[in-house]
Scaffold this active site. Structure first.
Site, PDB file in Angstrom:
ATOM      1  N   GLN A  37      52.957   2.531   9.225  1.00 20.71           N
ATOM      2  CA  GLN A  37      52.736   4.125   9.499  1.00 20.71           C
ATOM      3  C   GLN A  37      53.726   4.481  10.798  1.00 20.71           C
ATOM      4  O   GLN A  37      54.069   3.518  11.490  1.00 20.71           O
ATOM      5  CB  GLN A  37      51.313   4.422   9.956  1.00 20.71           C
ATOM      6  CG  GLN A  37      50.681   3.656  10.931  1.00 20.71           C
ATOM      7  CD  GLN A  37      49.060   3.418  10.825  1.00 20.71           C
ATOM      8  OE1 GLN A  37      48.606   4.302  10.365  1.00 20.71           O
ATOM      9  NE2 GLN A  37      48.704   2.385  11.456  1.00 20.71           N
ATOM     10  N   ASP A  92      42.404   1.822  18.235  1.00 20.14           N
ATOM     11  CA  ASP A  92      42.427   2.350  19.629  1.00 20.14           C
ATOM     12  C   ASP A  92      41.574   1.892  20.627  1.00 20.14           C
ATOM     13  O   ASP A  92      41.540   1.898  21.780  1.00 20.14           O
ATOM     14  CB  ASP A  92      42.277   3.988  19.529  1.00 20.14           C
ATOM     15  CG  ASP A  92      41.213   4.513  18.931  1.00 20.14           C
ATOM     16  OD1 ASP A  92      40.295   4.000  19.265  1.00 20.14           O
ATOM     17  OD2 ASP A  92      41.250   5.264  17.917  1.00 20.14           O
ATOM     18  N   ASP A 143      43.514  -6.935   6.889  1.00 20.31           N
ATOM     19  CA  ASP A 143      43.190  -5.929   5.901  1.00 20.31           C
ATOM     20  C   ASP A 143      41.473  -5.907   5.884  1.00 20.31           C
ATOM     21  O   ASP A 143      41.057  -6.921   5.602  1.00 20.31           O
ATOM     22  CB  ASP A 143      43.908  -6.243   4.471  1.00 20.31           C
ATOM     23  CG  ASP A 143      43.520  -5.257   3.529  1.00 20.31           C
ATOM     24  OD1 ASP A 143      42.292  -4.480   3.753  1.00 20.31           O
ATOM     25  OD2 ASP A 143      43.897  -5.065   2.552  1.00 20.31           O
ATOM     26  N   ASP A 161      35.988   3.258  10.901  1.00 21.72           N
ATOM     27  CA  ASP A 161      36.842   4.078  11.753  1.00 21.72           C
ATOM     28  C   ASP A 161      38.186   4.174  11.226  1.00 21.72           C
ATOM     29  O   ASP A 161      39.155   3.656  11.693  1.00 21.72           O
ATOM     30  CB  ASP A 161      36.828   3.959  13.282  1.00 21.72           C
ATOM     31  CG  ASP A 161      37.561   4.872  14.205  1.00 21.72           C
ATOM     32  OD1 ASP A 161      37.948   6.132  13.561  1.00 21.72           O
ATOM     33  OD2 ASP A 161      38.069   4.534  15.190  1.00 21.72           O
TER      34      ASP A 161
END
EC number: 2.5.1.16
Length: 293
Positions: A37, A92, A143, A161
């Site tokens: 991404q 994060d 994954d 999340d």
């Protein structure tokens, strides 16, 4: 359409057509394409540092605590003894930071697919990235779908999340994923997954809740206020294996002094209960969806 305009970032996505949140940018701290991404970190004028994935705001320094505390403590405080926790996503570090605060939690396993998110979070978003280095946390790059296939009956709580249901996170909103989570839980286990906003994506919310309810005897949808998310609100689908689970009434209640010591800014037992008090249009849509199962 280029999301970066002179001095501003604008979140433009088909998931919420016709709506865009803009943040005034002081500086672009990081921007690159990872294997999975687009990853960007911004320093913004009013919301501090912000993580952007594929053009969608994941968190800002100003309001991230509300999301992180609620996705962690809604399931944690609904379980009688949450010793082992799996976090899928959360690169994060914010969810790990919050889960580690719970005194009953002994072991946190985290699986994040994109190592670049881990890297930039530790470097630029230390207020969340600190969670990744907590001694309770064992971090795995990989994954989450495949990880769950290899771990059965191991966890009291599984928290997903994820980013929104596009790109690498799309599979995390399907019934097959909820089935994998179910198999990885211990008896009486609980799952909690990011499930979008009912104001913009009510069909997505009801479908995700249906997937959960098809496999868990107890399922519910709770909400949290996050000003920089689309519509200012996001929700979580929770599923419990025990029929005695009641998400609307926390089993663990912390005192104000305990909450202060844990540096909790949003969550307490009253906010926990309030998360499941929904407007009538949402309640009616969710009840209708559950009646179909």
């Amino acid at each position: 359409m280029d999301a970066i305009k002179p001095g501003w970032f604008s979140e433009i996505n088909d998931l919420w057509p016709g709506v865009s949140l803009s943040l005034e940018v002081v500086k672009i701290l990081h921007r690159e394409r990872s294997q999975y991404q687009d990853v960007m970190v911004l320093d913004t004028k009013s919301h501090g540092r912000a993580l952007i994935l594929d053009g969608i705001i994941q968190c800002t320094e100003n309001d991230e605590f509300s999301y992180q505390e609620m996705i962690a403590f809604l399931p944690l405080c609904s379980h009688p003894n949450p010793k082992t926790v799996l976090i899928v996503g959360g690169g994060d570090g914010g969810v790990a930071r919050e889960v580690a605060k719970h005194p009953q939690v002994e072991k946190i396993v985290q699986v994040e697919i994109d190592p670049k998110v881990l890297e930039v979070s530790k470097k630029y978003l230390s207020y969340m990235g600190v969670g990744l280095d907590h001694p309770k946390v064992t971090l795995n790059v990989g994954d989450g779908f495949q990880f769950l296939k290899q771990h059965t009956g191991e966890f009291d709580i599984i928290i997903t999340d994820s980013s929104d249901p596009v790109g690498p996170a799309e599979c995390l909103f399907q019934e097959s994923y909820f089935n994998l989570m179910k198999s990885a839980l211990k008896p009486g286990g609980i799952v909690c997954s990011q499930a979008g906003t009912a104001w913009a994506n009510l069909d997505h919310v009801t479908q995700t809740l249906q997937h959960c309810k098809a496999l868990f005897p107890v399922a519910s949808y709770g909400v949290v206020s996050v000003p920089t998310y689309p519509t200012g609100q996001i929700g979580f689908v929770l599923g419990g294996l025990s029929t005695e689970t009641n998400f609307k009434e926390p089993k663990k209640v912390f005192s104000n002094s305990e909450l202060d010591q844990m540096n909790m800014k949003y969550y307490d037992h009253d906010v926990h209960r309030a998360a499941f008090i929904l407007p009538r249009f949402i309640t009616k849509a969710l009840n209708k969806a559950l009646d179909k199962k």
